[in-house]
Design an enzyme around this catalytic site. Structure first.
Site, PDB file in Angstrom:
ATOM      1  N   CYS A 110       0.910  -1.134  -0.199  1.00 38.01           N
ATOM      2  CA  CYS A 110       0.005   0.019   0.233  1.00 38.01           C
ATOM      3  C   CYS A 110       0.992   1.219   0.070  1.00 38.01           C
ATOM      4  O   CYS A 110       1.599   1.606   0.932  1.00 38.01           O
ATOM      5  CB  CYS A 110      -0.993  -0.227   1.296  1.00 38.01           C
ATOM      6  SG  CYS A 110      -1.614   1.381   1.421  1.00 38.01           S
TER       7      CYS A 110
HETATM    8  N1  MHO Z   1      -5.984  -2.059   3.054  1.00 34.65           N
HETATM    9  C1  MHO Z   1      -6.017  -0.820   2.262  1.00 34.65           C
HETATM   10  C2  MHO Z   1      -5.122  -0.595   1.154  1.00 34.65           C
HETATM   11  C3  MHO Z   1      -5.185   0.581   0.731  1.00 34.65           C
HETATM   12  S1  MHO Z   1      -3.833   0.993  -0.376  1.00 34.65           S
HETATM   13  C4  MHO Z   1      -3.738   2.555  -0.975  1.00 34.65           C
HETATM   14  C5  MHO Z   1      -7.513  -0.670   1.963  1.00 34.65           C
HETATM   15  O1  MHO Z   1      -8.035  -1.752   1.668  1.00 34.65           O
HETATM   16  O2  MHO Z   1      -8.031   0.324   1.778  1.00 34.65           O
HETATM   17  O3  MHO Z   1      -3.700  -0.093  -1.383  1.00 34.65           O
END
Ligand code: MHO
Length: 162
Positions: A13
């Site tokens: 992420c």
């Molecule tokens: N676990 C996070 C990831 C966000 S990222 C920008 C979500 O599912 O929002 O990939």
């Protein structure tokens, strides 16, 4: 002053990766985005489907007089688990793959060297799977993803501060 250089890394992420590199002295600019895929101008929703091939990455400019590329690599490995293919913690999918997108042969060689040093260090129980690939197209992520943690008062990837 020898001029700014670029570096690009994927480590899951991009929210946490960007805020972490923003705290490294010598890193003067960071942009969260998408790279190493096969479609043009991908959106976050498209990348989330795990079908465009892109990785979530952070493109940065750094001042080599203040921080070396090797130091950036060491920092990169200190903030994520490079042994989990297409996964970072709870985030699953090829967009979360660990990768180093190099801009020249020197960066490529340093990346390969650091990976083999870490593999030999005994600090990891499984082999490092970080990809080392040439830097190709980079698409900045949507504005709401830029400096996301600072905008929302969170740390890491979605961890509420205080
Ligand atoms: N676990 C996070 C990831 C966000 S990222 C920008 C979500 O599912 O929002 O990939």
């Amino acid at each position: 002053m020898v001029g700014l250089r670029k570096a690009m890394f994927g480590a899951g992420c991009f929210w946490g990766v960007q805020s972490s590199f923003d705290g490294v002295e010598g890193v003067v600019m960071t942009t969260a985005g998408y790279s190493d895929g096969h479609t043009r101008d991908p959106t976050y929703d498209e990348v989330c489907t795990d079908s465009t091939g892109h990785a979530e990455v952070v493109l940065m400019e750094f001042d080599p007089a203040l921080v070396s590329y090797r130091d950036l690599l060491i920092h990169l490995f200190s903030i994520h688990d490079p042994t989990t293919p297409d996964r970072q913690g709870v985030d699953l999918g090829s967009q979360y793959r660990s990768s180093i997108m190099y801009f020249n042969d020197e960066q490529k060689e340093e990346a390969v060297r650091v990976i083999s040093e870490l593999d030999a260090s005994g600090n990891y129980s499984s082999p490092i799977v970080t990809g080392v690939v040439p830097a190709g197209d980079f698409y900045p992520a949507e504005e709401y993803h830029q400096k996301y943690n600072e905008k929302h008062g969170i740390a890491g990837c979605g961890i509420q501060l205080g």
